[in-house]
Design a protein around this motif. Structure first.
Motif, PDB file in Angstrom:
ATOM      1  N   ASN A 225       0.811  -1.213   0.000  1.00 40.94           N
ATOM      2  CA  ASN A 225       0.000   0.000   0.000  1.00 40.94           C
ATOM      3  C   ASN A 225       0.843   1.261   0.000  1.00 40.94           C
ATOM      4  OD1 ASN A 225      -3.193  -0.476   0.534  1.00 40.94           O
ATOM      5  ND2 ASN A 225      -1.996  -2.176   1.328  1.00 40.94           N
ATOM      6  N   VAL A 226       1.924   1.263   0.767  1.00 40.26           N
ATOM      7  CA  VAL A 226       2.778   2.450   0.823  1.00 40.26           C
ATOM      8  C   VAL A 226       3.470   2.687  -0.515  1.00 40.26           C
ATOM      9  CG1 VAL A 226       4.875   3.377   1.842  1.00 40.26           C
ATOM     10  CG2 VAL A 226       3.107   2.444   3.310  1.00 40.26           C
ATOM     11  N   THR A 227       3.983   1.637  -1.154  1.00 40.87           N
ATOM     12  CA  THR A 227       4.650   1.815  -2.441  1.00 40.87           C
ATOM     13  C   THR A 227       3.666   2.273  -3.515  1.00 40.87           C
ATOM     14  OG1 THR A 227       4.386  -0.586  -2.784  1.00 40.87           O
ATOM     15  CG2 THR A 227       6.546   0.207  -2.036  1.00 40.87           C
ATOM     16  N   GLN A 228       2.430   1.792  -3.449  1.00 39.68           N
ATOM     17  CA  GLN A 228       1.437   2.245  -4.417  1.00 39.68           C
ATOM     18  C   GLN A 228       1.121   3.724  -4.231  1.00 39.68           C
ATOM     19  OE1 GLN A 228      -2.335   0.257  -4.223  1.00 39.68           O
ATOM     20  NE2 GLN A 228      -3.156   1.295  -6.017  1.00 39.68           N
ATOM     21  N   ASN A 229       0.929   4.142  -2.975  1.00 40.36           N
ATOM     22  CA  ASN A 229       0.659   5.550  -2.710  1.00 40.36           C
ATOM     23  C   ASN A 229       1.861   6.425  -3.068  1.00 40.36           C
ATOM     24  OD1 ASN A 229      -1.949   5.076  -1.724  1.00 40.36           O
ATOM     25  ND2 ASN A 229      -1.208   4.692   0.346  1.00 40.36           N
TER      26      ASN A 229
ATOM     27  N   CYS B 262       0.097  -1.169 -11.595  1.00 38.55           N
ATOM     28  CA  CYS B 262      -0.441  -1.910 -10.446  1.00 38.55           C
ATOM     29  C   CYS B 262      -1.365  -3.033 -10.901  1.00 38.55           C
ATOM     30  CB  CYS B 262      -1.182  -0.965  -9.508  1.00 38.55           C
ATOM     31  SG  CYS B 262      -0.105   0.100  -8.517  1.00 38.55           S
ATOM     32  N   SER B 263      -1.982  -2.874 -12.072  1.00 38.89           N
ATOM     33  CA  SER B 263      -2.864  -3.933 -12.575  1.00 38.89           C
ATOM     34  C   SER B 263      -2.092  -5.169 -13.002  1.00 38.89           C
ATOM     35  CB  SER B 263      -3.692  -3.416 -13.759  1.00 38.89           C
ATOM     36  OG  SER B 263      -2.882  -3.227 -14.909  1.00 38.89           O
ATOM     37  N   THR B 264      -0.760  -5.048 -13.140  1.00 39.34           N
ATOM     38  CA  THR B 264       0.051  -6.225 -13.467  1.00 39.34           C
ATOM     39  C   THR B 264       0.172  -7.169 -12.275  1.00 39.34           C
ATOM     40  OG1 THR B 264       2.130  -5.094 -12.875  1.00 39.34           O
ATOM     41  CG2 THR B 264       1.411  -4.930 -15.167  1.00 39.34           C
ATOM     42  N   SER B 265      -0.450  -6.821 -11.139  1.00 42.02           N
ATOM     43  CA  SER B 265      -0.435  -7.724  -9.980  1.00 42.02           C
ATOM     44  C   SER B 265      -1.053  -9.074 -10.344  1.00 42.02           C
ATOM     45  CB  SER B 265      -1.191  -7.097  -8.809  1.00 42.02           C
ATOM     46  OG  SER B 265      -2.533  -6.822  -9.168  1.00 42.02           O
ATOM     47  N   GLY B 266      -1.976  -9.080 -11.300  1.00 41.00           N
ATOM     48  CA  GLY B 266      -2.549 -10.351 -11.743  1.00 41.00           C
ATOM     49  C   GLY B 266      -1.510 -11.250 -12.375  1.00 41.00           C
ATOM     50  N   LEU B 267      -0.604 -10.655 -13.155  1.00 39.38           N
ATOM     51  CA  LEU B 267       0.472 -11.435 -13.774  1.00 39.38           C
ATOM     52  C   LEU B 267       1.433 -11.963 -12.716  1.00 39.38           C
ATOM     53  CD1 LEU B 267       1.717 -12.404 -16.437  1.00 39.38           C
ATOM     54  CD2 LEU B 267       2.967 -10.241 -16.555  1.00 39.38           C
ATOM     55  N   PHE B 268       1.800 -11.115 -11.757  1.00 46.61           N
ATOM     56  CA  PHE B 268       2.684 -11.554 -10.672  1.00 46.61           C
ATOM     57  C   PHE B 268       2.005 -12.643  -9.835  1.00 46.61           C
ATOM     58  CE2 PHE B 268       4.681  -7.366 -11.418  1.00 46.61           C
ATOM     59  CZ  PHE B 268       6.001  -7.755 -11.489  1.00 46.61           C
ATOM     60  N   THR B 269       0.716 -12.472  -9.567  1.00 42.11           N
ATOM     61  CA  THR B 269      -0.008 -13.479  -8.786  1.00 42.11           C
ATOM     62  C   THR B 269      -0.027 -14.817  -9.499  1.00 42.11           C
ATOM     63  OG1 THR B 269      -1.416 -11.754  -7.822  1.00 42.11           O
ATOM     64  CG2 THR B 269      -2.213 -14.024  -7.694  1.00 42.11           C
ATOM     65  N   LEU B 270      -0.248 -14.798 -10.825  1.00 40.98           N
ATOM     66  CA  LEU B 270      -0.277 -16.043 -11.590  1.00 40.98           C
ATOM     67  C   LEU B 270       1.088 -16.727 -11.584  1.00 40.98           C
ATOM     68  CD1 LEU B 270      -1.727 -18.020 -13.469  1.00 40.98           C
ATOM     69  CD2 LEU B 270      -1.142 -16.514 -15.387  1.00 40.98           C
ATOM     70  N   ILE B 271       2.147 -15.955 -11.823  1.00 40.01           N
ATOM     71  CA  ILE B 271       3.495 -16.537 -11.888  1.00 40.01           C
ATOM     72  C   ILE B 271       3.938 -17.046 -10.520  1.00 40.01           C
ATOM     73  CG2 ILE B 271       5.919 -16.031 -12.333  1.00 40.01           C
ATOM     74  CD1 ILE B 271       4.999 -14.029 -14.453  1.00 40.01           C
ATOM     75  N   ILE B 272       3.813 -16.193  -9.490  1.00 40.27           N
ATOM     76  CA  ILE B 272       4.250 -16.596  -8.149  1.00 40.27           C
ATOM     77  C   ILE B 272       3.372 -17.729  -7.627  1.00 40.27           C
ATOM     78  CG2 ILE B 272       4.561 -15.821  -5.770  1.00 40.27           C
ATOM     79  CD1 ILE B 272       5.092 -13.019  -6.880  1.00 40.27           C
TER      80      ILE B 272
END
Length: 367
Positions: A150-154, A169-179
């Motif tokens: 949250n802090v890095t996003q803000n 920030c929407s690339t979190s879906g890609l990171f979630t899938l890979i991780i």
């Protein structure tokens, strides 16, 4: 009572939809605080939001104390029971008592909290539940990662445009899938990969071409803001995968105890951040000046964080980290729909195309 797979997923999707609606309302509230109220203090707001999780500890203690008190009162009304020969045969010897007490001591958990867990989740055996020490440890880990995301996003918004921050920030879906695939939590296939990429394309279409560009033209440190937004997305992928891998089924976790540990860890560990940010001039410490500002901050904390994150965790455990991540991308078109209705924002066709892409990606991830 344990729900079936289809029922659990349906309940999880309903909870996710509630989270999306709450987060959309919360985004308007925070936007008003940063804008019209001129209280641009992201660390302060994040600290207050996360600190409210500690209230769950009060509820856990009170409910457990009340249930144990009811059991003691019920035992008194039953009266003493006559000893039978079978009782004498089943009476434990001193050696057996010592062995039982030593084995129970290995659990490192509080009897008060364990009684609460057993009452809430009676279908689970003790070996299936996370112990108190495991739950608290997980809460501390989650607190650090959640706060960092949250802090890095803000902070990214101070250096780059809102459009760039939203897209990255929407690339979190890609990171979630890979991780998640590496951690054995998610199934990696072409359908899910395509869903993630389509969702990112939808966000890009909305924030880049769907609305008038009001961002500053010259931002020399935009690369730093972009990196912070990417870091936020990666950290989000890490902590959602961590929770799913460590918990698995939602019935294994005493959720109030977990969030209570998160809130307490936030209060005890992260307060030095105020001193550091004030000393460096990044965020000078200042308390809200009006009752209206305090009311907005507390409503955002209690509803936008205290309640919504509880529902978010339940939704994630009942579905999957990827489904929840893609579902939360729906906050972007819904937020802009609110701007259209309440602020008369003019949008172009790419907005509707992007919204359709995000919705399609969410549906594809659930197939």
């Amino acid at each position: 009572m344990t729900l079936g797979f289809a029922s659990r997923r349906a309940v999880g999707l309903v909870l996710l939809f509630c989270v999306v609606l709450i987060w959309v309302g919360s985004s308007f509230l925070v936007s008003n605080l940063f804008g019209e109220q001129e209280f641009n203090r992201p660390f302060f707001i994040t600290y207050i939001n996360t600190g409210t999780f500690s209230f769950y500890l009060v509820g856990t203690y009170v409910s457990t104390w009340y249930k144990q008190r009811q059991q003691r009162v019920g035992g008194r009304f039953c009266g003493p029971r006559k000893r039978s020969r079978s009782d004498d045969n089943n009476t434990a010897s001193p050696d057996d008592t010592l062995e039982q007490s030593s084995s129970s001591a290995e659990g490192e958990s509080s009897p008060l909290v364990d009684a609460h867990v057993a009452t809430v989740y009676p279908d689970l055996s003790p070996s299936d539940k996370l112990s108190v020490s495991e739950t608290v440890s997980l809460g501390i880990s989650f607190c650090i990662l959640w706060f960092a995301a949250n802090v890095t996003q803000n902070a990214s918004l101070a250096y780059t445009s809102v459009a760039n921050s939203s897209i990255l920030c929407s690339t979190s879906g890609l990171f979630t899938l890979i991780i998640g695939a590496l951690g054995g939590v998610e199934k990696f296939n072409t359908t899910r990969l395509a869903a993630v990429l389509v969702s990112i394309m939808g966000v890009y279409s909305i924030v880049k071409y769907g609305t008038p560009n009001a961002d500053a033209a010259n931002m020399p440190l935009s690369w730093l803001g972009d990196m912070l937004a990417l870091l936020s997305a990666a950290v989000y992928g890490c902590y959602t995968t961590l929770l799913k891998r460590r918990i698995g089924d939602e019935a294994r976790l005493d959720t109030p105890l977990f969030f209570g540990a998160v809130g307490l860890a936030n209060i005890l560990l992260l307060w030095p951040g105020f001193l550091l940010l004030h000393w460096t001039g990044i965020e000078t410490f200042q308390m809200p000046q009006t009752g209206k500002m305090w009311a907005m901050i507390l409503v955002n904390a209690l509803v936008g964080t205290f309640l919504s994150d509880f529902l978010w965790l339940k939704a994630m455990l009942m579905t999957s980290p990827l489904i929840v991540t893609l579902g939360l991308s729906l906050t972007i078109p819904l937020s802009m729909a609110g701007d259209i209705l309440f602020k008369s924002l003019n949008v172009s066709p790419p907005y509707y195309i992007g919204a359709l892409l995000i919705l399609s990606a969410f549906i594809a991830a659930n197939i």
